[in-house]
Design a protein around this motif. Structure first.
Motif, PDB file in Angstrom:
ATOM      1  N   TYR A  35       9.338 -10.821 -16.572  1.00  0.00           N
ATOM      2  CA  TYR A  35       8.560  -9.582 -16.421  1.00  0.00           C
ATOM      3  C   TYR A  35       9.087  -8.432 -17.281  1.00  0.00           C
ATOM      4  O   TYR A  35       8.342  -7.509 -17.590  1.00  0.00           O
ATOM      5  N   THR A  36      10.337  -8.464 -17.690  1.00  0.00           N
ATOM      6  CA  THR A  36      10.903  -7.397 -18.535  1.00  0.00           C
ATOM      7  C   THR A  36      10.611  -7.617 -20.018  1.00  0.00           C
ATOM      8  O   THR A  36      10.921  -6.753 -20.834  1.00  0.00           O
ATOM      9  N   GLY A  52       0.822  -1.212   0.000  1.00  0.00           N
ATOM     10  CA  GLY A  52       0.000   0.000   0.000  1.00  0.00           C
ATOM     11  C   GLY A  52       0.849   1.253   0.000  1.00  0.00           C
ATOM     12  O   GLY A  52       0.573   2.207  -0.735  1.00  0.00           O
ATOM     13  N   ARG A  53       1.898   1.272   0.803  1.00  0.00           N
ATOM     14  CA  ARG A  53       2.803   2.429   0.852  1.00  0.00           C
ATOM     15  C   ARG A  53       3.489   2.628  -0.501  1.00  0.00           C
ATOM     16  O   ARG A  53       3.606   3.753  -0.989  1.00  0.00           O
ATOM     17  N   THR A  54       3.920   1.530  -1.118  1.00  0.00           N
ATOM     18  CA  THR A  54       4.532   1.618  -2.447  1.00  0.00           C
ATOM     19  C   THR A  54       3.537   2.166  -3.463  1.00  0.00           C
ATOM     20  O   THR A  54       3.893   2.978  -4.321  1.00  0.00           O
ATOM     21  N   CYS A  55       2.295   1.745  -3.364  1.00  0.00           N
ATOM     22  CA  CYS A  55       1.259   2.239  -4.279  1.00  0.00           C
ATOM     23  C   CYS A  55       1.027   3.738  -4.099  1.00  0.00           C
ATOM     24  O   CYS A  55       0.885   4.471  -5.080  1.00  0.00           O
ATOM     25  N   LEU A  67       6.327  -3.570 -10.483  1.00  0.00           N
ATOM     26  CA  LEU A  67       5.686  -2.258 -10.594  1.00  0.00           C
ATOM     27  C   LEU A  67       6.667  -1.210 -11.097  1.00  0.00           C
ATOM     28  O   LEU A  67       6.337  -0.427 -11.994  1.00  0.00           O
ATOM     29  N   TYR A  68       7.870  -1.196 -10.567  1.00  0.00           N
ATOM     30  CA  TYR A  68       8.818  -0.169 -10.996  1.00  0.00           C
ATOM     31  C   TYR A  68       9.329  -0.395 -12.417  1.00  0.00           C
ATOM     32  O   TYR A  68       9.687   0.557 -13.108  1.00  0.00           O
ATOM     33  N   GLU A  69       9.306  -1.619 -12.901  1.00  0.00           N
ATOM     34  CA  GLU A  69       9.584  -1.849 -14.322  1.00  0.00           C
ATOM     35  C   GLU A  69       8.454  -1.263 -15.168  1.00  0.00           C
ATOM     36  O   GLU A  69       8.700  -0.604 -16.179  1.00  0.00           O
ATOM     37  N   ALA A  70       7.212  -1.475 -14.752  1.00  0.00           N
ATOM     38  CA  ALA A  70       6.070  -0.913 -15.483  1.00  0.00           C
ATOM     39  C   ALA A  70       6.125   0.618 -15.448  1.00  0.00           C
ATOM     40  O   ALA A  70       5.872   1.283 -16.463  1.00  0.00           O
ATOM     41  N   PHE A  89       7.972   6.907 -15.865  1.00  0.00           N
ATOM     42  CA  PHE A  89       7.688   7.392 -14.511  1.00  0.00           C
ATOM     43  C   PHE A  89       6.724   8.587 -14.557  1.00  0.00           C
ATOM     44  O   PHE A  89       6.916   9.595 -13.872  1.00  0.00           O
ATOM     45  N   ALA A  90       5.681   8.454 -15.359  1.00  0.00           N
ATOM     46  CA  ALA A  90       4.713   9.545 -15.579  1.00  0.00           C
ATOM     47  C   ALA A  90       4.216  10.140 -14.267  1.00  0.00           C
ATOM     48  O   ALA A  90       3.733   9.431 -13.386  1.00  0.00           O
TER      49      ALA A  90
END
Length: 163
Positions: free
Chosen positions: A86-87, A19-22, A140-143, A149-150
């Protein structure tokens, strides 16, 4: 906005950290019940710290409810059973990335429905899986990276202190 989906998460600290990451990444969190904890549990709040109230979180009574409320969603399934890393996929800005519960992952009957969008994090040897919070952060950080990083802060500033 990217979307993280937790299918029947069991450990409140993992969900709190996710949740914090989100919140930090302006990502919506989707929780598919049953949950292994109550949403007001102390461990959940402690892990999410004071960010939980800023979280865009949605809950669903089960997987079918999630699918009915998100028709046509592009869903990537994070699983150790995937053949694609995932990449190797291109994450759309509004896609969903689903993770299974800590003890069992995403049920195979769901994975079979989405076999073309199953993704994995490479690991060495016979390690069963990574921690759920770490797995979410990695993918998530790859996405986010793929989407430039919009809307995120891309530079920090050091404060010069004189001694």
């Amino acid at each position: 906005m990217l979307n993280i989906v937790l299918h029947e998460p069991e450990i409140p600290a993992n969900t709190g950290n996710i949740g914090r990451t989100c919140v930090a990444s302006n990502t919506r969190l989707h929780l598919i019940e049953p949950l292994g904890f109550k949403l007001n549990e102390k461990a959940l709040k402690r892990a999410g710290m004071d960010y939980w109230s800023d979280l865009d979180v949605r809950t669903y009574i089960d997987y079918n409810d999630f699918m009915e409320q998100n028709p046509g969603a592009k869903i990537y399934m994070a699983t150790t059973k995937a053949s694609k890393v995932y990449t190797e996929v291109q994450y759309e800005p509004d896609c969903f990335i689903m993770f299974g519960k800590e003890s069992a992952g995403i049920p195979e009957e769901i994975l079979v429905e989405h076999k073309d969008t199953c993704i994995r994090i490479p690991m060495v040897g016979d390690i069963r899986s990574l921690n759920l919070g770490n797995s979410v952060a990695i993918i998530l950080y790859e996405a986010l990276r793929q989407n430039q990083f919009a809307g995120m802060n891309l530079e920090g500033h050091l404060h010069h202190l004189s001694w």
